[in-house]
Design an enzyme around this catalytic site. Structure first.
Site, short mmCIF file in Angstrom:
data_model
loop_
_atom_site.label_atom_id
_atom_site.label_comp_id
_atom_site.label_asym_id
_atom_site.label_seq_id
_atom_site.Cartn_x
_atom_site.Cartn_y
_atom_site.Cartn_z
N GLU A 255 19.98 49.61 41.31
CA GLU A 255 20.17 49.23 39.90
C GLU A 255 19.67 47.80 39.71
OE1 GLU A 255 24.10 49.91 38.38
OE2 GLU A 255 24.22 51.92 39.23
N HIS A 273 24.39 52.64 33.58
CA HIS A 273 25.67 52.07 34.05
C HIS A 273 26.49 51.49 32.89
CE1 HIS A 273 27.76 50.21 37.79
NE2 HIS A 273 28.64 50.47 36.84
#
Ligand SMILES: NC(=O)c1ccc[n+]([C@@H]2O[C@H](COP(=O)([O-])OP(=O)(O)OC[C@H]3O[C@@H](n4cnc5c(N)ncnc54)[C@H](O)[C@@H]3O)[C@@H](O)[C@H]2O)c1
Length: 301
Positions: A255, A273
């Site tokens: 990420e 997220h």
């Protein structure tokens, strides 16, 4: 006490820390390069997930006594190293549980009814009524891997939707609306599998090629927990083979994750997220951050 706010934090939380007598500086977009220079002046720091507090930064922060992480996961902080230097590491574990649970439920319904795909089709000017025939979640078995704060919230909501909820956990959990079963049985019998456990050595790729092979054909996977708990290559293959009918992902092995190959598949839906990203969770996280920092201040200064 001097505290540096390194990531966006609710203004009310900042105000209450100041009211309690803490000197608070807000640099909520501070870069990783700038931090080592300014951090030695501070006794405390507030971070969310953006700011990484790794060993070299901890080593230069010679005055640092406390790190408050707004949120649950402490994977952006070298906790053991901080603690070895006498730095307290605090978080706000319960503040976002309902938000993540609601996202999980939203994802199950989206997978069952192809809501994101149908929306994209409508926006493309199409009317593909037959293509979007769905299924009900009622009567389907939901298997939760990990049943802590978030898992329990999901279990209650899914049970209210008429799902047969089961879970597996390394500790014994008493839950009126769901039965605890072995991991292997859950994997073999669930129609939906949703992960709600941390990403640690023991849970790395807990859903791997072998686990996917043991699942029911047409199973749906939801991951609003942590990337790394699911082997993304194995998931990709399992979707391509038709074993997995669809997957909803809020978290990824890397990420930020842009242009992820899983999103080349129609059966995959997801978000960047955002599990804890609601107005209510932000407010609760802020209140809890302030409470933790003020508590530390009163005990230690
Ligand atoms: N998507 C998001 O934005 C978001 C937001 C908040 C939390 N999370 C993540 O959600 C996850 C769950 O959070 P929580 O607050 O419910 O945590 P929690 O600590 O309350 O619950 C985790 C549960 O997992 C269990 N567990 C640990 N190892 C296991 C294993 N090997 N097999 C089965 N169970 C195991 C634990 O015993 C515990 O009951 C965490 O990874 C957290 O980081 C994601």
């Amino acid at each position: 006490m001097k505290v540096l706010i390194c990531d966006p934090t609710a203004p009310e939380a900042i105000a209450s820390m100041r009211q309690a007598g803490i000197e608070v500086d807000v640099r909520d977009d501070i870069s990783a390069d700038a931090l080592p220079e300014v951090l030695p002046d501070y006794d405390g720091m507030v971070v969310r997930s953006r700011t990484k507090v790794r060993t070299p930064l901890i080593d230069v922060a010679t005055n640092l006594k406390v790190i408050v992480r707004g949120g649950v996961g402490l994977d952006n902080i070298d906790v053991a190293h901080a603690q070895s230097k006498g730095i307290a590491v605090l978080n706000t574990p319960a503040a976002s549980s309902v938000s993540v649970a609601e996202l999980t439920i939203g994802y199950m319904l989206s997978l069952a009814r192809n809501i994101p795909q149908a929306t994209a089709s409508m926006k493309a000017g199409l009317w593909e009524k037959k293509k979007f025939k769905g299924t009900e979640v009622a009567g389907k078995r939901l298997g939760l891997i990990g049943c802590g704060r978030i898992g329990c919230e999901v279990a209650q909501r899914a049970s209210a939707l008429g799902m047969d909820v089961v879970f597996t956990d390394i500790v014994c959990v008493e839950l009126g609306c769901a039965d605890q079963i072995e991991f292997d049985e859950l994997i073999r019998t669930a129609d939906y599998i949703s992960l709600h456990l941390p990403h640690i050595e023991q849970t790395h790729h807990i859903l791997d090629e072998e686990a996917f092979a043991a699942m029911k054909d047409g199973v749906y996977i939801v991951n609003c927990a942590r990337g790394g708990t699911v082997d993304e290559d194995a998931l990709f293959k399992a979707i391509q083979s038709g074993k997995v009918a669809g997957a909803a992902l809020d978290v990824y092995e890397q990420e930020p994750s842009k242009g992820h190959k899983l999103f080349t598949l129609d059966q995959v839906i997801g978000s960047p997220h955002v599990g804890a990203g609601t107005a209510e969770a932000t407010e609760r996280v802020g209140a809890e951050v302030a409470e933790k920092m003020i508590g530390f201040y009163k005990e230690n200064f």
